[in-house]
Design an enzyme around this catalytic site. Structure first.
Site, short mmCIF file in Angstrom:
data_model
loop_
_atom_site.label_atom_id
_atom_site.label_comp_id
_atom_site.label_asym_id
_atom_site.label_seq_id
_atom_site.Cartn_x
_atom_site.Cartn_y
_atom_site.Cartn_z
N VAL A 262 0.70 -1.11 -0.09
CA VAL A 262 0.11 -0.05 0.02
C VAL A 262 0.89 1.41 0.06
CG1 VAL A 262 -1.65 1.24 1.51
CG2 VAL A 262 -1.80 -1.11 1.16
N CYS A 263 0.78 2.23 -0.90
CA CYS A 263 1.36 3.28 -1.02
C CYS A 263 0.48 4.47 -0.45
CB CYS A 263 1.57 3.84 -2.55
SG CYS A 263 2.43 5.28 -2.77
N LEU A 264 0.53 4.62 1.04
CA LEU A 264 -0.24 5.57 1.71
C LEU A 264 0.74 6.65 2.80
CD1 LEU A 264 -3.25 6.51 2.38
CD2 LEU A 264 -3.00 4.71 4.04
#
Length: 177
Positions: A75-77
């Site tokens: 996840v790119c958060l």
């Protein structure tokens, strides 16, 4: 947490030499989004320094989203990867951060370039493809199958970023080459 099923990994076998705090959370897609009706299994691994260091979060079953790697589930958060604060907790991740990520994808910072391009060029086609993935990969049966697969494996690959710790030893010496 409100409506989540949490499963420990290997009963969280903990030892002084290899402390592991990892578990799975069943996460439902937010209503009024193309992810509605979907059920994902999220792998969570807490570092020894948690809550001062962010957890590693990854989707186990596939999802079509610009900020989630389709194959690894990473996840790119920003709030998890860079601006984490000890004031956050797991409830923030599953009640706020992940639902907001699914509601408001950021195609300008993608992990999945195909999803980002489709969202920017043809938003309706993006919604259709997300719904296809939901029906194909995010059903209760898919999550249950993922549970059975995990029962067969003793170890699981990390879905988060790897950071070298001070206790890690080098695999070799560059002078030997």
């Amino acid at each position: 947490m409100s409506d989540y099923e949490v499963t420990l990994v290997n009963d969280n076998n903990w030892s002084l030499t290899h402390p592991r705090q990892e578990f799975y959370v069943r996460f439902k897609g937010p209503e009024e989004t193309p992810f509605a009706g979907g059920l994902w299994k999220i792998h969570v691994e807490l570092p020894d320094q948690y809550p001062y260091k962010s957890p590693s979060i990854g989707f186990v079953n596939r999802i079509f989203h610009p900020n989630i790697d389709e194959l690894s589930g990473s996840v790119c958060l920003d709030v998890i990867n860079q601006t984490w604060s000890p004031m956050y907790d797991m409830i923030n991740i599953f009640e706020v951060f992940l639902p907001q990520l699914l509601r408001y994808p950021n195609p300008t910072d993608p992990l999945n370039g195909e999803a980002a391009a489709l969202l920017m060029r043809e938003p309706k086609s993006y919604d259709v493809k997300v719904k296809e993935y939901v029906s194909k990969y995010a059903s209760k049966d898919n999550v249950d199958e993922a549970d059975e697969d995990d029962d067969d494996d003793d170890e699981m690959s990390s879905v988060g970023s790897y950071e070298s710790g001070e206790e890690d030893e080098a695999a070799g010496n560059m002078d030997d080459i």
